[in-house]
Design a protein around this motif. Structure first.
Motif, PDB file in Angstrom:
ATOM      1  N   SER A 122       0.643  -1.149  -0.147  1.00  0.00           N
ATOM      2  CA  SER A 122       0.057   0.096  -0.007  1.00  0.00           C
ATOM      3  C   SER A 122       1.060   1.220   0.229  1.00  0.00           C
ATOM      4  O   SER A 122       1.816   1.273  -0.801  1.00  0.00           O
ATOM      5  CB  SER A 122      -0.896  -0.060   1.330  1.00  0.00           C
ATOM      6  OG  SER A 122      -1.872   1.233   1.183  1.00  0.00           O
ATOM      7  N   GLY A 123       0.751   2.437   0.962  1.00  0.00           N
ATOM      8  CA  GLY A 123       1.642   3.465   0.828  1.00  0.00           C
ATOM      9  C   GLY A 123       1.183   4.188   2.092  1.00  0.00           C
ATOM     10  O   GLY A 123       0.079   4.215   2.485  1.00  0.00           O
ATOM     11  N   VAL A 124       2.113   4.790   2.686  1.00  0.00           N
ATOM     12  CA  VAL A 124       1.935   5.618   3.947  1.00  0.00           C
ATOM     13  C   VAL A 124       1.023   6.936   3.381  1.00  0.00           C
ATOM     14  O   VAL A 124       1.135   7.309   2.179  1.00  0.00           O
ATOM     15  CB  VAL A 124       3.255   6.257   4.305  1.00  0.00           C
ATOM     16  CG1 VAL A 124       3.177   7.550   4.997  1.00  0.00           C
ATOM     17  CG2 VAL A 124       4.012   5.544   5.088  1.00  0.00           C
ATOM     18  N   GLY A 125       0.061   7.174   4.326  1.00  0.00           N
ATOM     19  CA  GLY A 125      -0.850   8.198   4.117  1.00  0.00           C
ATOM     20  C   GLY A 125      -2.237   7.608   3.388  1.00  0.00           C
ATOM     21  O   GLY A 125      -3.345   8.492   3.365  1.00  0.00           O
ATOM     22  N   SER A 126      -2.188   6.279   3.325  1.00  0.00           N
ATOM     23  CA  SER A 126      -3.657   5.623   2.775  1.00  0.00           C
ATOM     24  C   SER A 126      -4.518   5.918   3.750  1.00  0.00           C
ATOM     25  O   SER A 126      -4.385   5.653   4.841  1.00  0.00           O
ATOM     26  CB  SER A 126      -3.413   4.204   2.517  1.00  0.00           C
ATOM     27  OG  SER A 126      -2.450   3.941   1.539  1.00  0.00           O
ATOM     28  N   ASP A 127      -5.788   6.283   3.277  1.00  0.00           N
ATOM     29  CA  ASP A 127      -6.691   6.686   4.107  1.00  0.00           C
ATOM     30  C   ASP A 127      -8.330   6.584   3.635  1.00  0.00           C
ATOM     31  O   ASP A 127      -8.517   7.217   2.494  1.00  0.00           O
ATOM     32  CB  ASP A 127      -6.648   8.193   4.683  1.00  0.00           C
ATOM     33  CG  ASP A 127      -7.691   8.773   5.561  1.00  0.00           C
ATOM     34  OD1 ASP A 127      -8.548   8.039   5.990  1.00  0.00           O
ATOM     35  OD2 ASP A 127      -7.663   9.971   5.851  1.00  0.00           O
ATOM     36  N   ALA A 128      -8.870   5.619   4.007  1.00  0.00           N
ATOM     37  CA  ALA A 128     -10.447   5.473   3.423  1.00  0.00           C
ATOM     38  C   ALA A 128     -11.228   6.553   3.439  1.00  0.00           C
ATOM     39  O   ALA A 128     -12.248   6.658   2.587  1.00  0.00           O
ATOM     40  CB  ALA A 128     -10.947   4.108   4.174  1.00  0.00           C
ATOM     41  N   GLN A 129     -10.793   7.534   4.277  1.00  0.00           N
ATOM     42  CA  GLN A 129     -11.740   8.529   4.369  1.00  0.00           C
ATOM     43  C   GLN A 129     -11.281   9.920   3.686  1.00  0.00           C
ATOM     44  O   GLN A 129     -12.008  11.071   3.841  1.00  0.00           O
ATOM     45  CB  GLN A 129     -12.018   9.162   5.834  1.00  0.00           C
ATOM     46  CG  GLN A 129     -12.407   7.896   6.967  1.00  0.00           C
ATOM     47  CD  GLN A 129     -13.869   7.453   6.529  1.00  0.00           C
ATOM     48  OE1 GLN A 129     -14.617   8.274   6.106  1.00  0.00           O
ATOM     49  NE2 GLN A 129     -13.890   6.060   6.348  1.00  0.00           N
ATOM     50  N   SER A 130     -10.281   9.780   3.000  1.00  0.00           N
ATOM     51  CA  SER A 130      -9.531  10.778   2.266  1.00  0.00           C
ATOM     52  C   SER A 130     -10.593  11.308   1.041  1.00  0.00           C
ATOM     53  O   SER A 130     -11.225  10.676   0.574  1.00  0.00           O
ATOM     54  CB  SER A 130      -8.309  10.360   1.718  1.00  0.00           C
ATOM     55  OG  SER A 130      -7.559  11.517   0.873  1.00  0.00           O
ATOM     56  N   ASP A 131     -10.401  12.722   0.678  1.00  0.00           N
ATOM     57  CA  ASP A 131     -11.176  13.166  -0.322  1.00  0.00           C
ATOM     58  C   ASP A 131     -10.547  13.136  -1.628  1.00  0.00           C
ATOM     59  O   ASP A 131     -11.340  12.873  -2.712  1.00  0.00           O
ATOM     60  CB  ASP A 131     -11.286  14.944  -0.371  1.00  0.00           C
ATOM     61  CG  ASP A 131     -11.933  15.248   1.063  1.00  0.00           C
ATOM     62  OD1 ASP A 131     -13.003  14.542   1.609  1.00  0.00           O
ATOM     63  OD2 ASP A 131     -11.863  16.445   1.492  1.00  0.00           O
ATOM     64  N   SER A 136      -7.800   7.660  -0.893  1.00  0.00           N
ATOM     65  CA  SER A 136      -9.025   6.915  -0.440  1.00  0.00           C
ATOM     66  C   SER A 136      -9.144   5.298  -0.962  1.00  0.00           C
ATOM     67  O   SER A 136      -9.377   4.448  -0.124  1.00  0.00           O
ATOM     68  CB  SER A 136     -10.389   7.359  -0.698  1.00  0.00           C
ATOM     69  OG  SER A 136     -11.453   6.787  -0.232  1.00  0.00           O
ATOM     70  N   ALA A 137      -8.844   4.987  -2.093  1.00  0.00           N
ATOM     71  CA  ALA A 137      -8.829   3.714  -2.745  1.00  0.00           C
ATOM     72  C   ALA A 137      -7.753   2.877  -1.949  1.00  0.00           C
ATOM     73  O   ALA A 137      -7.959   1.651  -1.715  1.00  0.00           O
ATOM     74  CB  ALA A 137      -8.598   3.813  -3.978  1.00  0.00           C
ATOM     75  N   ARG A 138      -6.530   3.519  -1.899  1.00  0.00           N
ATOM     76  CA  ARG A 138      -5.508   2.841  -1.135  1.00  0.00           C
ATOM     77  C   ARG A 138      -6.026   2.438   0.306  1.00  0.00           C
ATOM     78  O   ARG A 138      -5.720   1.347   0.861  1.00  0.00           O
ATOM     79  CB  ARG A 138      -4.375   3.641  -1.158  1.00  0.00           C
ATOM     80  CG  ARG A 138      -3.695   3.805  -2.364  1.00  0.00           C
ATOM     81  CD  ARG A 138      -3.341   2.535  -3.432  1.00  0.00           C
ATOM     82  NE  ARG A 138      -2.504   1.665  -2.790  1.00  0.00           N
ATOM     83  CZ  ARG A 138      -1.009   1.655  -3.205  1.00  0.00           C
ATOM     84  NH1 ARG A 138      -0.993   2.498  -4.169  1.00  0.00           N
ATOM     85  NH2 ARG A 138      -0.252   0.569  -2.818  1.00  0.00           N
ATOM     86  N   GLY A 139      -6.519   3.044   1.023  1.00  0.00           N
ATOM     87  CA  GLY A 139      -6.975   2.964   2.424  1.00  0.00           C
ATOM     88  C   GLY A 139      -8.101   1.924   2.403  1.00  0.00           C
ATOM     89  O   GLY A 139      -8.192   0.850   3.168  1.00  0.00           O
ATOM     90  N   ARG A 140      -9.125   2.075   1.444  1.00  0.00           N
ATOM     91  CA  ARG A 140     -10.121   1.186   1.524  1.00  0.00           C
ATOM     92  C   ARG A 140      -9.621  -0.399   0.912  1.00  0.00           C
ATOM     93  O   ARG A 140     -10.186  -1.334   1.437  1.00  0.00           O
ATOM     94  CB  ARG A 140     -11.236   1.483   0.693  1.00  0.00           C
ATOM     95  CG  ARG A 140     -12.266   2.589   1.133  1.00  0.00           C
ATOM     96  CD  ARG A 140     -13.368   3.153   0.347  1.00  0.00           C
ATOM     97  NE  ARG A 140     -12.747   3.858  -0.753  1.00  0.00           N
ATOM     98  CZ  ARG A 140     -13.063   3.751  -1.935  1.00  0.00           C
ATOM     99  NH1 ARG A 140     -13.635   2.566  -2.209  1.00  0.00           N
ATOM    100  NH2 ARG A 140     -12.525   4.294  -2.948  1.00  0.00           N
ATOM    101  N   GLY A 141      -8.675  -0.317   0.083  1.00  0.00           N
ATOM    102  CA  GLY A 141      -8.074  -1.652  -0.276  1.00  0.00           C
ATOM    103  C   GLY A 141      -7.336  -2.391   0.776  1.00  0.00           C
ATOM    104  O   GLY A 141      -7.745  -3.547   0.944  1.00  0.00           O
TER     105      GLY A 141
END
Length: 310
Positions: A122-131, A136-141
């Motif tokens: 994934s990657g640092v900063g991945s966040d499902a709630q991001s705008d 956001s996709a990285r976080g939800r992944g």
């Protein structure tokens, strides 16, 4: 039994095995004695990418967007690494499809195939709630993978550097070329660049630890944190050249990136601009390279490799 002999009996399949990080993971796993499959939509590239290695991985044709094509790649594998990434959406290749749905499908198929380990890059900063759609996709992944394969290892590198990267190599080239270097905003975004080979080594060590216990999320960053301005000045110092910096508002970068994405090979994308709006630094206290006994290399070594390659 020799550890390498034991590793040879373990099959590791790396999806995205010919990519920037994926091919280095494949190489390190081969050096550790594993039997490795490099899964790619273009298996013919495998012989080209690994032509100089002592051992060759097995080339397997597979597309994470086609669930029916991944079964043969997974079959018999003890570990799976998903190093597939997408930076520009094109047609059916969307952030949602690649980073969320395909990652979840691969994790679910791996669990059904009785795979022991699953590593999601994934990657640092991945966040499902991001705008940001990309962030956001990285976080939800990550969430989807953890649900489909309980115990999956999530690897979050900071921005990765290497002699063939699109980040530091571009900076080196432009510093030598431009009379004035444009900043993202005021240049205050904090970055912790990490050498891609250190990330690959870390992933290989995680897989080598067959009975991993403890954290399931790792954040890999380099030895130093820079503001973007500090990073540019340090690169210029390493190149023994002078640099003049000019702040450029993010709105201007958004407009430029939108136009650039119309080109066949976009030099900059809107998601890259989004990433530069946020600090890219490993979280304090998060398990990282230190916990895997890896001393991260700083950008000076990478700059020398870039210059040698140029």
């Amino acid at each position: 039994m020799d550890p390498d002999d034991l590793n040879t009996k373990r099959i590791v399949t790396v999806f995205g095995g010919t990519g920037f990080l994926g091919r280095r993971i494949v190489k390190r796993l081969l050096e550790r004695g594993f039997t490795v499959r490099a899964a790619s939509r273009h298996p013919a590239r495998v012989s080209q990418v690994f032509s100089s290695t002592a051992r060759m991985p097995e080339a397997v044709e597979a597309d994470v967007l086609d669930a029916s094509s991944i079964g043969s790649a997974i079959a018999g594998s003890q570990a799976i690494v998903n190093a597939v990434s997408l930076y520009v959406e094109q047609g059916a290749q969307t952030f949602e499809r690649v980073h969320v749905e395909a990652a979840a499908d691969l994790a679910a198929a791996s669990r059904g195939g009785e795979v022991d380990q699953f590593v999601q890059i994934s990657g640092v900063g991945s966040d499902a709630q991001s705008d940001s759609n990309y962030i956001s996709a990285r976080g939800r992944g990550e969430v989807a993978v953890a649900s489909a394969f309980p115990g999956a290892l999530i690897v979050r590198p900071t921005v990765m550097t290497g002699p063939d990267d699109v980040f530091l190599t571009t900076i080196v080239r432009l510093i030598r070329l431009l009379p004035v270097y444009p900043l993202f905003g005021d240049g205050g975004t904090r970055l912790q660049p990490v050498y891609v080979a250190d990330v690959a080594e870390a992933v290989s060590r995680l897989i080598d630890r067959r009975n991993h216990k403890g954290s399931f999320i790792f954040e890999f960053g380099g030895p130093r944190i820079y503001t973007y301005t500090e990073l540019l000045r340090e690169v210029a110092r390493q190149l023994d050249t002078h640099i003049r910096l000019m702040p450029v508002p993010f709105a201007a970068w958004d407009a430029l990136a939108g136009l650039a994405e119309l080109l066949p090979a976009a030099p900059i994308t809107r998601n890259q601009v989004d990433l530069m709006r946020h600090d890219n630094v490993a979280a304090i206290g998060a398990p990282g390279l230190k916990e895997l006994d890896i001393e991260p290399r700083d950008i000076d070594e990478v700059i020398r490799l870039i210059e040698r390659r140029a």
